[in-house]
Design an enzyme around this catalytic site. Structure first.
Site, PDB file in Angstrom:
ATOM      1  N   GLU A  19       0.823  -1.228   0.000  1.00 38.12           N
ATOM      2  CA  GLU A  19       0.000   0.000   0.000  1.00 38.12           C
ATOM      3  C   GLU A  19       0.850   1.268   0.000  1.00 38.12           C
ATOM      4  OE1 GLU A  19      -3.069  -0.226   3.040  1.00 38.12           O
ATOM      5  OE2 GLU A  19      -4.164  -1.713   1.871  1.00 38.12           O
ATOM      6  N   GLU A  68      -5.600  -8.178  -0.574  1.00 45.64           N
ATOM      7  CA  GLU A  68      -6.316  -7.868   0.674  1.00 45.64           C
ATOM      8  C   GLU A  68      -7.772  -7.626   0.310  1.00 45.64           C
ATOM      9  OE1 GLU A  68      -4.792  -5.031   3.536  1.00 45.64           O
ATOM     10  OE2 GLU A  68      -2.725  -5.487   2.940  1.00 45.64           O
TER      11      GLU A  68
HETATM   12  O1  AHR Z   1      -5.336  -5.742   6.901  1.00 41.45           O
HETATM   13  C1  AHR Z   1      -5.181  -4.636   7.740  1.00 41.45           C
HETATM   14  C2  AHR Z   1      -4.411  -3.518   7.050  1.00 41.45           C
HETATM   15  O2  AHR Z   1      -5.172  -3.042   5.978  1.00 41.45           O
HETATM   16  C3  AHR Z   1      -3.098  -3.879   6.412  1.00 41.45           C
HETATM   17  O3  AHR Z   1      -2.028  -3.846   7.304  1.00 41.45           O
HETATM   18  C4  AHR Z   1      -2.930  -2.817   5.377  1.00 41.45           C
HETATM   19  O4  AHR Z   1      -2.182  -3.260   4.274  1.00 41.45           O
HETATM   20  C5  AHR Z   1      -4.349  -2.424   5.018  1.00 41.45           C
HETATM   21  O5  AHR Z   1      -4.535  -1.069   5.048  1.00 41.45           O
END
Ligand code: AHR
Length: 503
Positions: A173, A292
């Site tokens: 990210e 994610e």
């Molecule tokens: O999954 C929780 C968080 O969400 C992770 O650390 C990050 O990559 C995202 O913003």
């Protein structure tokens, strides 16, 4: 009764069902690792300190790859801290989650745990506060057989064989202002390209994931992907997508349609990647690693009092421990349908996360482990989606949502595995009050039989599994399902997820 119809073609294929679509994510965050997968004092702990009850649940969940060790955590992480004699490993500040990282569990221990659960490691390098050299060092340590300083150090630390890690994430990210070492798309694109080239020089077999946007709602979304890929197109295999959904302001109708947003997100990233492909006159096609995705009540977390203070860095605090309802599980099942519908381009994905932290599995220190509602659609999709995703035509009524306009009331996807002559049809009814009489038209398949039909629903869509009542919600056989001629008919209850298993 409301009716809907799905026509499944055995002749037209979207793409293969890649096992990597059923990946998950373990971050050094809250109680995911410590007091989650690892609790040496727990009655079920094995000789390595890992909870056997959690290993059993992770195995049942059917997780293919596991992304590790972060997440935001990775942008402050020094991998060297987490290897070597445990009593010499430093305790470090984790700035991302304002916690202490003890480094008791590191690369060796996590890889050993993955062998126990039968999953593949997908490792992230730190491109927030570190760079090309550290990524190369980690790759040498992990993948070079012997005869160099770092491969010998790995052997000295107890692992003669290389880890042989294929999938690598180039940071995490990096578009997010919250990220340690957050960069512009141009700056990140340049360092990601340099790192990727160097890593491939060391090990040409690695598969590399460059960071896309941390959500489709970032102000830089679209431009970020275009700019990053313009620097890295020839160097990487995947661009990442991240998306989290939550029910906001009691708007269940929009929330149940979250997969519409995921569909649009995926299709926008494909369009952007293909634009760069055209501009570069390239014949290579970039895949998506949706590394994610989940339901996450982020607003709740953002409104909570944060851990703070120069002398207050707890070990494994309770963070992001969302408890999931039936409606949340229906959305999770629908997000899996969206991933499968795009199987030609989304070839890897990670449910974020695995244990305790926005997770399908919860644990109590010294106590039980249990399945959240979201466990069920994931486990069955991982178990039953196999072979190829088939082209389908869906005829469904629509309903209006505040966030996504008019959307279909039903969503669906079908897979067929010619090696076992079995198919699976995954269905969601987004209606809050109406049953849907669903017909799945299987003309073209020979002599279909119904092997099983399972539904997740509840008269109370807010029902959930808790420490006190861990089996309140589960799957039930859907007794309305039946084969008639070359169709299957089934009644889908309101706010429900269903899978039909066909032979
Ligand atoms: O999954 C929780 C968080 O969400 C992770 O650390 C990050 O990559 C995202 O913003």
């Amino acid at each position: 009764m409301i009716t809907a119809r799905l026509t499944v073609s055995p002749h037209f294929v979207v793409g293969p069902v890649n096992r990597r679509l059923f990946g998950s994510f373990v971050e050094h965050l809250g109680r995911c690792v410590y007091d989650g997968i690892y609790e040496p004092g727990h009655p079920s702990a094995d000789d390595d300190g890992f909870r056997r009850d959690v290993i059993e649940l992770v195995t049942e969940l059917g997780v293919s790859t596991v992304r590790y060790p972060g997440g935001n955590f990775v942008s402050g992480f020094r991998w060297e801290d987490s290897v070597g004699p445990r009593d010499e490993r430093p305790r470090r500040l984790d700035l991302a989650w304002h916690s202490t990282e003890t480094n008791e569990v590191g690369l060796h221990e996590f890889a050993a745990w993955l062998e126990k659960v039968g999953s593949e490691l997908m490792l992230a390098v730190n491109l927030g506060t570190r760079g090309v050299l550290e990524a190369l060092d980690l790759l040498e340590y992990a993948n070079v057989r012997s005869g160099t300083a770092l491969s010998e150090r790995r052997a000295f630390n107890g692992r003669a064989e290389p880890f042989g890690i294929s999938m690598w994430c180039l940071g995490n990210e990096m578009d997010g202002p919250w990220q340690l070492g957050h960069r512009s798309a141009t700056d990140y694109g340049k360092i990601a390209s340099q790192t990727a080239k160097a890593m491939r020089q060391l090990d040409p077999s690695v598969e590399l994931v460059v960071c896309g946007s941390s959500s489709a709602h970032m102000p830089t979304f679209g431009d970020w992907e275009r700019e990053v890929l313009s620097h890295t197109y020839d160097d990487v295999d995947y661009i990442s997508c991240h998306a989290y959904y939550q029910e906001k302001n009691g708007d269940l109708g929009s929330f149940l349609a979250s997969a519409v947003d995921m569909d649009r997100f995926i299709e926008s990233v494909i369009a952007t990647a293909d634009h760069v492909k055209a501009a570069k006159r390239s014949d290579k096609t970039i895949s998506i690693s949706f590394d994610e995705w989940n339901v996450w009540y982020l607003d709740r977390f953002q409104n909570e009092e944060k851990i703070a203070g120069i002398d207050n860095w707890p070990v494994a605090p309770r963070l992001l421990e969302d408890s999931y309802s039936v409606a949340d599980a229906v959305v999770v099942g629908n997000l899996l349908i969206s991933l499968l519908k795009h199987a030609d381009r989304v070839t890897s994905a990670s449910l974020a996360q695995l244990v305790n932290v926005i997770a399908p599995i919860m644990t109590e220190p010294g106590g039980p482990a249990w399945r959240q509602t979201t466990f069920f659609p994931f486990a069955l999709t991982s178990q039953l989606a196999a072979g190829e995703v088939l082209a389908t035509k869906l005829q469904s009524p629509y309903y209006d949502t505040e966030l996504y306009g008019s959307v279909p009331l039903v969503d669906a996807v079908a897979t067929h595995d010619s090696s076992t002559a079995t198919s699976a049809v995954f269905l969601v009814n987004r209606s809050q009050d109406a049953e849907v009489a669903m017909t799945v038209d299987l003309t073209g398949f020979d002599g279909t039989i119904l092997l099983d039909a399972q539904t997740l629903s509840d008269p109370d869509p807010s029902a959930r599994n808790t420490l006190d009542n861990p089996e309140r919600v589960g799957l039930s056989p859907n007794k309305t399902a039946m084969v008639r001629d070359s169709s299957v008919t089934v009644t889908l209850p309101p706010v429900s997820w269903t899978v039909l298993s066909l032979g």
